[in-house]
Every structure is written in structure tokens, then in C-alpha cells.
Design a protein around this motif. Structure first.
Motif, PDB file in Angstrom:
ATOM      1  N   ILE A 174     -22.597 114.397  18.304  1.00 38.21           N
ATOM      2  CA  ILE A 174     -21.620 114.818  17.311  1.00 38.21           C
ATOM      3  C   ILE A 174     -21.886 114.089  15.994  1.00 38.21           C
ATOM      4  N   TYR A 231     -22.576 119.324  15.156  1.00 38.79           N
ATOM      5  CA  TYR A 231     -23.365 118.552  16.113  1.00 38.79           C
ATOM      6  C   TYR A 231     -24.842 118.913  15.982  1.00 38.79           C
ATOM      7  N   TYR A 271     -28.706 122.508  14.346  1.00 43.14           N
ATOM      8  CA  TYR A 271     -27.329 122.096  14.058  1.00 43.14           C
ATOM      9  C   TYR A 271     -26.389 123.286  14.282  1.00 43.14           C
ATOM     10  N   TYR A 309     -17.273 111.022  16.372  1.00 45.22           N
ATOM     11  CA  TYR A 309     -18.611 110.878  15.809  1.00 45.22           C
ATOM     12  C   TYR A 309     -19.471 110.027  16.730  1.00 45.22           C
TER      13      TYR A 309
END
Length: 314
Positions: free
Chosen positions: A201, A229, A239, A260
Motif C-alpha cells: 500500500i 497500491y 499500480y 501505508y
């Protein structure tokens, strides 16, 4: 026809208002259909355009992506990622994806129009986003046609044409919703059998971990509102921001579920690794868009085939 004060009666005034509506819808409708059709044609034909190497000169959430390239000894710049692309989205995750996929200084391949070197695109071919503009133009144009029938047709059919215009709006809104929702539903269904790749992430609620590998340029994404992510397939980084197909804004935000740096398993399409999802399969939200589209469609068709014939006594 005219009242004692010299003004037209109510029906004539309504027809004059409808004529104004005709002009309001017809002009932008024709323009949108023309531009949208041109985008579709350019997208399809761009797959056969000459290729040239370029460099991303700027890539920011606010300004988008700019690519510099040289053709026939002259330098050009293009900001077109794909024909028909939407811009000005309020979705911060979409802007973040664009920045991550095309970081400043990275090399890209563009397809350049053979007769107009200033026209170039990074992702050639047809893209479904290119259908929105001509679709909206078709809605405007058909609405204008019905307004024309209302204004110029027999007075006894005025209400029927008005109801037809009303129903048409619901049908043309429902069609793209149902089509897009059905595509999400199909992808959600087949995603259960997609291959899986490890991912991490890059945005959402900040929760930095010293053991998290941070790639330069990606750390800024940790503070974005949306969820993004990264995953890797066959040595290439990809992505995405899709948590579940048919996701709502709340479900794509991430929150505490996807802090994150969290390690995740990403299911990706074997035919197109750029299509990926964190939660494969069908969820309740997957039914929202096709369900709403079906409701719009059924209501519009019911007006066409039930209400209008009943009004005319047929």
C-alpha cells in the motif's frame, strides 16, 4: 390564441420555451458527438502510428503529465495519455496513479500522428473512457430532436412528446450505467480465478514502518486521500487503486484496513496486468451500478411502452 393582454396563450409560451431548449441541447450535443467520435477514431488508428521515444518532463497531481519528444528534428510536448481521457477528476487516487505510472524523468514510447507530429499519445488504442463524451452528445442531440417534435408537432401530441423526452433521458442515463456496471460484475466474477502477486500500500492512512521499502517518489502518496497500491508482475511495476470492483468512494479510501506500507495480495488480470483488485469476487457494492442502471432503463422503457400509449388511448 392570444389573451386580452396580447400575450400568447400558455401552450404557445410552452412551445417557445421548448424551442429555446432545442437550441440549448442541439449545439453542444453535436459538438460533443463530433469531438467524441474524433477521439474514438484517433484512439483506434493510433495503434498504427509511428513510434517515438519521449521523456516525462513533469508529473504532478495538479497539472497532470507532460511528455517531451523529438520528431523530424523538431521538439514537441504532449499531455495526452489516451484519447478520450477524462480530466479534472476529484479522485485523488486517480491523480496519484498517473503520477506514479509516469514519474518525471522516465522514458516512455509515444505514437505520433504521421501527418501532424504535434499530435501524440502515450497509450494508443480504444479506451472505454472515450465513449462518455459522444454518449453525452447523443443524449443532448436526441433530447433536442424530441424538443423539436414538441415545439413543431401537433398540439394534441405535445404532452406525449414531452413524456418521450423525459423517458429518453432515463434510458440514455441508464444504458452507460448498466453497461459499466455489468463489466464490473463480470470482472468481479472472473477475478476469483486470477493469479495473485504480492503488493504494498502506497497511500491511505499514514503508518510508516522502518521495514517498509520506500521507492523515491512514492513516499508522497502516503498522504493522499485515496488508496493506491503497487505490485509487480514479470519484473514490471504496476499500480492500481481498485479495492473491489464496483467500489464506492468510502470503500476505496482504505482507512485502517490498508495503512501505508501494509503488505497485500493483489489479484490481476492475466490478459492485462494493469487491471487488478485487492478483494476479488462479487461484493454488495458490485450490484449498485448495474442495479441503478437497470432501474433507470426500466423506468424509461415503462414510460415509452406503457404510460405514453395509455395517454394516447392506444
Amino acid at each position: 390564441m392570444f389573451s386580452l393582454w396580447g400575450f400568447p396563450d400558455i401552450l404557445l409560451r410552452m412551445k417557445l420555451a421548448v424551442l429555446l431548449g432545442l437550441g440549448f441541447f442541439l449545439v453542444p450535443g453535436v459538438l460533443m458527438m463530433g469531438i467524441g467520435s474524433r477521439n474514438i477514431w484517433r484512439g483506434v488508428s493510433s495503434s498504427h502510428w509511428p513510434e517515438v521515444k519521449g521523456v516525462v518532463t513533469s508529473s504532478t497531481n495538479a497539472a497532470g503529465v507532460a511528455v517531451r519528444y523529438v520528431m523530424n528534428g523538431q521538439e514537441y510536448s504532449s499531455g495526452v495519455i489516451q484519447f478520450g481521457q477524462t480530466s479534472g477528476s476529484s479522485d485523488s487516487a486517480e491523480a496519484e496513479l498517473l503520477r506514479l505510472r509516469y514519474p518525471a524523468g522516465s522514458a516512455v514510447t509515444l505514437h505520433v500522428h504521421p501527418k501532424d507530429p504535434s499530435l501524440a499519445v502515450v497509450e494508443p488504442g480504444f479506451h472505454s473512457d472515450s465513449l462518455w463524451l459522444p454518449g453525452a452528445g447523443l443524449l443532448f442531440a436526441l433530447s433536442a430532436i424530441l424538443f423539436g417534435f414538441m415545439a413543431l408537432g401537433p398540439e394534441r401530441n405535445f404532452l406525449g412528446y414531452g413524456m418521450g423526452a423525459f423517458a429518453l433521458i432515463f434510458v440514455l442515463i441508464g444504458l452507460p450505467m448498466f453497461a459499466a456496471g455489468s463489466l464490473n460484475l463480470w470482472r468481479a466474477s472472473v477475478s476469483r480465478d486470477w493469479p495473485v502477486a504480492p503488493g504494498v500500500i502506497l497511500s491511505g492512512k499514514a503508518h510508516l514502518d522502518e521495514n517498509v521499502e520506500v521507492v523515491p517518489g512514492e513516499e508522497e502518496a502516503a498522504y493522499g486521500r485515496g488508496l493506491v497500491y503497487r505490485y509487480e508482475v514479470a519484473g514490471k511495476k504496476w499500480y492500481s487503486d481498485i479495492v473491489a470492483f464496483g467500489q464506492t468512494p468510502d470503500s476505496s479510501a482504505g482507512g485502517d484496513r490498508f495503512p501505508y506500507g501494509a503488505k497485500v495480495r493483489v489479484a490481476y488480470s492475466p490478459g492485462n496486468p494493469g487491471i487488478a483488485v485487492l478483494e476479488p469476487g462479487i461484493t454488495n457494492s458490485t450490484y449498485l451500478l448495474p442495479g441503478a442502471g437497470a432501474a433507470f432503463l426500466l423506468f424509461g422503457l415503462a414510460v415509452f411502452f406503457v404510460a405514453i400509449p395509455a395517454l394516447s388511448g392506444k
